[in-house]
Design an enzyme around this catalytic site. Sequence first.
Site, short mmCIF file in Angstrom:
data_model
loop_
_atom_site.label_atom_id
_atom_site.label_comp_id
_atom_site.label_asym_id
_atom_site.label_seq_id
_atom_site.Cartn_x
_atom_site.Cartn_y
_atom_site.Cartn_z
CB THR A 276 43.09 -19.73 37.92
OG1 THR A 276 42.56 -18.54 38.69
CG2 THR A 276 44.68 -19.58 37.99
CG ASP B 129 48.63 -13.47 37.22
OD1 ASP B 129 47.93 -14.34 36.39
OD2 ASP B 129 49.33 -13.82 38.03
NE ARG C 205 53.86 -20.60 40.25
CZ ARG C 205 52.56 -20.04 40.31
NH1 ARG C 205 51.67 -20.28 41.21
NH2 ARG C 205 52.42 -19.23 39.11
CE LYS D 263 47.30 -19.36 34.28
NZ LYS D 263 47.76 -20.38 35.47
CB THR D 264 53.75 -15.80 34.48
OG1 THR D 264 52.50 -15.44 35.10
CG2 THR D 264 54.83 -14.63 34.55
#
Length: 341
Positions: free
Chosen positions: A162, A113, A221, A68-69
């Site tokens: 999330t 975020d 990640r 997402k980032t």
Amino acid sequence: MSEERLTEVLKENEEERIINLSLRPRTLAEFIGQESIISSLGISIEAAKKRQEPLEHVILSGPPGLGKTSLAYCITREMNAKFTATSGPAIERAGDLVGILTNLEKGDILFIDEVHRLSKVVEEFLYPAMENFNIDFIIDKGPYAKSVKFNLKPFTLIGATTRKGLLSGPLRGRFGLFFDFDFYSLEGLVLIVGRSAHLLDIQIDKESCLEIARRSRGSPRFCNRLLKRVRDYAQVVGEGVIDLEISHQALEQIKVDSEGLDEMDRKYLKVIIELYQGGPVGIEAIAASLGEDRQTLEDVVEPYLLKRGFIVRTPRGRAVTETSCGHLNIPYQKETQDKLF
């Protein structure tokens, strides 16, 4: 070169360094996986650029570690904009948000975020900023209170979460673009391992790429994290080249098993099996038994276990499945299945 331009260049170089160190993609073309999201987003970006308008506000939702980032960085580069990042818990007061918003230029990207963790006061303060690009700030209190109006330059807010279900209706309604991230396929993760190995200048064979991808629990990640640990092992124990044997040894050493479960995942499953006879059991009881925060279990541990069918959620709580017992070599009690119905 002016001092302002020098500061800007130094900031851009620092952002470039951070992106390279974290192995993030730079553009939509470099972004691997999430094909439907990239396709839809590419059309929206192209349309906004043709109209010479900022992109509509975007919400990115999904489990941690799915990009997402990274996608927010890619959007920023595609729009040739400036990137400002913060998080929901970091914005404690409305005044904190005023300082951020008033410093944004036309077309800039504001990335928040954990946007679902904004306080109610800050969230309501954000509504007119997103909708009309202005904010009303109250100065003083009581009879001396007065409202000061700030006009903002049009910007794009990208919110990452999330827990999309925790977003309030009014906040959700002010976003124009909604994208839900899903866990990556094995093929996509293999490509990510290969790309990251190339950027890190590591020699790795195809079998090792597949093995690391298989144990990466569907997350880029986690995938990159495993690759870096295998690289360390190969450089110290091996000859700096990653082969299948080195991969197996390194992954076993850090206790990531063939299904991508780490020590916390296995503890979670064993608590349900050994202390609560396979469940169902409430999440609070599991968190207390493990000494972990409930939100950590819900956001980090459970999504992958649910996706792979290791646990199920019922109205009465969490319960293990026959799959998880088989993986842990623990006999599955038929009574566990009977208790679910």
